[in-house]
Design a protein around this motif. Sequence first.
Motif, mmCIF file in Angstrom:
data_model
loop_
_atom_site.group_PDB
_atom_site.id
_atom_site.type_symbol
_atom_site.label_atom_id
_atom_site.label_comp_id
_atom_site.label_asym_id
_atom_site.label_seq_id
_atom_site.Cartn_x
_atom_site.Cartn_y
_atom_site.Cartn_z
ATOM 1 N N GLY A 133 0.699 -1.228 -0.116
ATOM 2 C CA GLY A 133 -0.098 0.023 0.092
ATOM 3 C C GLY A 133 0.780 1.271 -0.029
ATOM 4 N N HIS A 134 2.176 1.147 -0.303
ATOM 5 C CA HIS A 134 2.929 2.599 -0.251
ATOM 6 C C HIS A 134 3.002 3.154 -1.730
ATOM 7 C CE1 HIS A 134 5.457 0.609 3.130
ATOM 8 N NE2 HIS A 134 4.117 1.023 3.451
ATOM 9 N N ASP A 135 2.059 2.846 -2.684
ATOM 10 C CA ASP A 135 2.131 3.208 -4.089
ATOM 11 C C ASP A 135 1.881 4.781 -4.266
ATOM 12 O OD1 ASP A 135 1.056 0.271 -3.966
ATOM 13 O OD2 ASP A 135 1.932 0.388 -5.804
ATOM 14 N N LEU A 136 0.914 5.300 -3.415
ATOM 15 C CA LEU A 136 0.892 6.660 -3.337
ATOM 16 C C LEU A 136 1.642 7.490 -2.163
ATOM 17 C CD1 LEU A 136 -3.020 6.992 -3.643
ATOM 18 C CD2 LEU A 136 -1.426 7.527 -5.505
ATOM 19 N N LEU A 137 1.831 6.588 -1.196
ATOM 20 C CA LEU A 137 2.674 7.227 0.073
ATOM 21 C C LEU A 137 3.904 7.380 -0.319
ATOM 22 C CD1 LEU A 137 2.298 8.191 3.031
ATOM 23 C CD2 LEU A 137 2.694 5.734 3.661
#
Length: 509
Positions: free
Chosen positions: A365-369
């Motif tokens: 879930g780090h794709d945007l972060l």
Amino acid sequence: MRFTRRGAIAAVAIPALAAVTVLTACAPGGSTGGTSGEAGDTLTLGMTADLPGLSVLIQPSYQGWFADAVWDSLLICDEFGKPSPQLATEWEYNDDQSAATLTLREGVKFSDGSEFDAADVEAALTAAGEVNDRFADLTFESPDPQTITITWPQPIPTMDVILCEPNISSSEAYESANLDTTVVGSGPYLYDADASTQGSNYVLKKNPDYWDSDTYPFENLELKVFTDNTAGLNALKTGQIDGILADASTVEEAKSSGKEVVTLRGVTTRLLITDHNGEKIPALGDVRVRQAMNMVFDRDAIAEDLYRGYADPAYQIFREGSTAYLEDLTEDPYPYDVEAAKALMEEAGYADGFALQIPFFEGQGHDLLFPYVTEQLGQLNITVEQVNLTGPDAYTELLSGTYPVPLWQLGNYGESLQDIKDYILTDGIWNVSHQADPTIDALWQTILTGTDEEKVAAQQEINQYVIDQAWFVPMAYPDGFYAYSPDISIPTMSDFAALHPLLRDFQQN
């Protein structure tokens, strides 16, 4: 290096941004997922990352259904960290909680045919001590095969939780040279190596001799590794699988397709600035630099935009309602102010910034972060180099200390002592630089030896200290979502870290 089952992968790491993350499923009512058997007899669970290996010593608790299936632990903890019997039926602690005396369950057999007794507990915890400081330097006393006293070299305030951690294999398995390839357990399922393909799917059959068989109603269990987010969501929508850990970008689509959804609030998104003394990156040894790194993040915008409103801004790492949580911390101690942050960097002598390697994992879930973190730190001339970690050694490398500033969505436990142990103490698994701090050490001693009131105060003082010293860059308390088919039932959510259902939570309708 040493790590814990819960803290390493456990504790830890719920994806909550753009990517679909954990896929879970069973095959009731004609679902095409799963292994052989009658409809409703197979539970198929997806994992966003492969197992780090088959060894009992390296199993994650995050998506740790393989470990839940194959091995028992001494105790099992509920969502509040309170224990119930598993391989131990009775337990008591000495006055300072440095020793536990356990009465062991009789009639338990491992999949290699050996009978469970105190020798297996000693072998398991001794082996665990080689990779996990929580079990290092233990001593054992067994007056009979079904009784064992385990003594630690120091008091353990979180003894209940500690005894829920280790998976227990047979003493013969620990002595063999095949621990990494041969799975020996006493749990509710037996691993079928012939039907499995490591890296893709893991097939397990129900253990016909398991003592608590009714808790696990499915005859077959299959764990599938998913790396493509779109394929996973489509599989849920089309009924190929029956459950998924959704996030802010997928939860509404899951709901609109007729899936049930429960909300989880078990993590804090954060940067961990563990090189407090500047031993690897000198700039990080200056508190002004660490404070400046906090000031370039707009926490309100993170919660509203990156998490699509499914989050609250985080000013501390602890869970609301836990002992260490500071109720009166209602405003950001490091308000978003890029110019003030630049001034702090200049005052500290680091206006030109420095280079910083931060690990990146697919499926977390780090794709945007990650791009946002890179952009914001770049305003301080801190050049972030993304280091992609993959393969079975990825988590070991992440926690090795090579990268002193991990970015992760880590668990905030209902028992804040566990957070302190995992993230703040010198030997904490996520305090990857393992640098001692005399203030923290003194406050921990108060927790070990003080009155109840002093222990509470010490936990809150630790929280305030790491805020003042900017050991973390807390960003958000994101909502997690577990979406699942109404064809199955999840009547309880037992995970102490509040990350996802445990294997025992899945039931047939």
